[in-house]
Motif scaffolding. Structure first.
Motif, PDB file in Angstrom:
ATOM      1  N   ASP A 197       0.834  -1.196   0.000  1.00  0.00           N
ATOM      2  CA  ASP A 197       0.000   0.000   0.000  1.00  0.00           C
ATOM      3  C   ASP A 197       0.874   1.254   0.000  1.00  0.00           C
ATOM      4  O   ASP A 197       0.798   2.094   0.909  1.00  0.00           O
ATOM      5  N   PRO A 198       1.716   1.418  -1.026  1.00  0.00           N
ATOM      6  CA  PRO A 198       2.660   2.540  -1.043  1.00  0.00           C
ATOM      7  C   PRO A 198       1.956   3.885  -1.207  1.00  0.00           C
ATOM      8  O   PRO A 198       0.842   3.964  -1.743  1.00  0.00           O
ATOM      9  N   ARG A 199       2.620   4.945  -0.743  1.00  0.00           N
ATOM     10  CA  ARG A 199       2.105   6.289  -0.974  1.00  0.00           C
ATOM     11  C   ARG A 199       2.045   6.570  -2.476  1.00  0.00           C
ATOM     12  O   ARG A 199       1.162   7.280  -2.942  1.00  0.00           O
ATOM     13  N   LYS A 200       3.021   6.027  -3.217  1.00  0.00           N
ATOM     14  CA  LYS A 200       3.025   6.187  -4.668  1.00  0.00           C
ATOM     15  C   LYS A 200       3.828   5.069  -5.299  1.00  0.00           C
ATOM     16  O   LYS A 200       4.869   4.666  -4.784  1.00  0.00           O
ATOM     17  N   THR A 201       3.333   4.564  -6.440  1.00  0.00           N
ATOM     18  CA  THR A 201       4.076   3.622  -7.278  1.00  0.00           C
ATOM     19  C   THR A 201       4.217   4.244  -8.662  1.00  0.00           C
ATOM     20  O   THR A 201       3.238   4.777  -9.207  1.00  0.00           O
ATOM     21  N   ILE A 202       5.427   4.184  -9.220  1.00  0.00           N
ATOM     22  CA  ILE A 202       5.622   4.622 -10.596  1.00  0.00           C
ATOM     23  C   ILE A 202       6.180   3.456 -11.404  1.00  0.00           C
ATOM     24  O   ILE A 202       6.851   2.570 -10.861  1.00  0.00           O
ATOM     25  N   GLU A 203       5.874   3.443 -12.694  1.00  0.00           N
ATOM     26  CA  GLU A 203       6.440   2.461 -13.606  1.00  0.00           C
ATOM     27  C   GLU A 203       7.295   3.188 -14.631  1.00  0.00           C
ATOM     28  O   GLU A 203       6.844   4.166 -15.247  1.00  0.00           O
ATOM     29  N   LEU A 204       8.526   2.715 -14.805  1.00  0.00           N
ATOM     30  CA  LEU A 204       9.437   3.292 -15.782  1.00  0.00           C
ATOM     31  C   LEU A 204       9.770   2.253 -16.842  1.00  0.00           C
ATOM     32  O   LEU A 204       9.981   1.079 -16.514  1.00  0.00           O
ATOM     33  N   PRO A 205       9.829   2.645 -18.111  1.00  0.00           N
ATOM     34  CA  PRO A 205      10.261   1.715 -19.165  1.00  0.00           C
ATOM     35  C   PRO A 205      11.772   1.554 -19.097  1.00  0.00           C
ATOM     36  O   PRO A 205      12.516   2.101 -19.905  1.00  0.00           O
ATOM     37  N   ALA A 206      12.208   0.775 -18.117  1.00  0.00           N
ATOM     38  CA  ALA A 206      13.633   0.712 -17.788  1.00  0.00           C
ATOM     39  C   ALA A 206      14.051  -0.719 -17.516  1.00  0.00           C
ATOM     40  O   ALA A 206      13.233  -1.590 -17.227  1.00  0.00           O
ATOM     41  N   SER A 207      15.354  -0.937 -17.583  1.00  0.00           N
ATOM     42  CA  SER A 207      15.959  -2.198 -17.188  1.00  0.00           C
ATOM     43  C   SER A 207      15.999  -2.299 -15.667  1.00  0.00           C
ATOM     44  O   SER A 207      15.496  -1.423 -14.948  1.00  0.00           O
ATOM     45  N   HIS A 208      16.649  -3.345 -15.185  1.00  0.00           N
ATOM     46  CA  HIS A 208      16.851  -3.478 -13.743  1.00  0.00           C
ATOM     47  C   HIS A 208      17.664  -2.311 -13.197  1.00  0.00           C
ATOM     48  O   HIS A 208      17.483  -1.906 -12.050  1.00  0.00           O
TER      49      HIS A 208
END
Length: 246
Positions: A197-208
């Motif tokens: 239940d994070p304050r915010k989650t972001i997704e990036l088009p990125a590698s590890h």
């Protein structure tokens, strides 16, 4: 002591504190003077968490913990320290009590799982010729070569070390998912993020290696954690400064 919290960066497997280099320079350019990066022994979760706790204890004031990869398991284990005001996970493991990074990986193996190779001393490596493809495909080949040659392998047994008391159950959390991750399955990252239940989650088009390929976006998330915990760390700083003048 500064008017901002300290930021302690925790690296993962197959890298070292220097993997945070671009994030460190970005944070400094944004006015964060109190920066720290732990160098983990990568010998067991208990020893890595203890090394991190010792660094936290050396910091005079509030701390935001940031973990990449296996470093997420480390901040999960070490993050219940009173000085810690927030946890930021960067393409990272966030196990629950009794879970291990290895167990999570076996549930949904990442694309590069087959590129791990143990040596005769019990250390687990990414095959050097596969490192760029596996770990940091969105960096240049030269950067991947340097990371692959200088990688720090963990003892393979560390993969099976389980969390005892997950700090994310007690501290506010922010999470970054790497959608092109080949070392931790992106769906595992999403699952771990969602249950915290994070304050915010972001997704990036990125590698590890999003900390190296997208340092501005990663730093933006760290800053959100700083702002999101401001009330608590300002109170802590005020009490500490008042105590120095009493």
């Amino acid at each position: 002591m500064t008017d901002k919290p300290a930021i302690l960066l925790v690296h993962g497997f197959w890298g070292g504190a220097a993997h945070w280099g671009k994030v460190i320079t970005e944070l400094r350019s944004r006015g964060y003077p109190d920066l720290h990066a732990v160098e983990l022994p990568l010998t067991s979760l208990a020893e890595d968490a203890e090394r991190t706790r010792k660094m936290i204890a050396q910091i005079d004031g509030p701390v935001i913990l940031v973990g990449h990869s296996y470093g997420g398991a480390v901040i999960t284990e070490a993050g219940n320290h009173d000085n810690v005001h927030g946890l930021v996970y960067i393409a990272a493991f966030a196990p629950d009590a009794g879970e291990s990074p290895g167990g999570i990986s076996q549930e949904k193996p990442p694309a590069a799982f087959e590129n791990l190779a143990p040596d005769s001393d019990g250390y687990l490596w990414i095959k050097q010729e596969k490192y760029h493809w596996s770990f940091c495909q969105d960096l240049s080949e030269d950067e991947g070569l340097v990371m692959g040659v200088t990688q720090r392998a963990p003892l393979a047994s560390t993969f099976g070390d389980a969390i005892t008391d997950p700090a994310w159950r007690n501290k506010p959390v922010w999470y970054q998912v790497s959608t092109d991750d080949r070392m931790i399955h992106p769906d595992n990252e999403r699952r771990m993020a969602g249950r915290m239940d994070p304050r915010k989650t972001i997704e990036l088009p990125a590698s590890h290696a999003s900390l190296a390929s997208q340092p501005q976006a990663v730093t933006d998330l760290i800053e959100e954690a700083v702002h999101g915990t401001k009330e608590s760390w300002v109170h802590r700083l005020t009490d500490a400064l008042r105590g120095k003048h009493d």
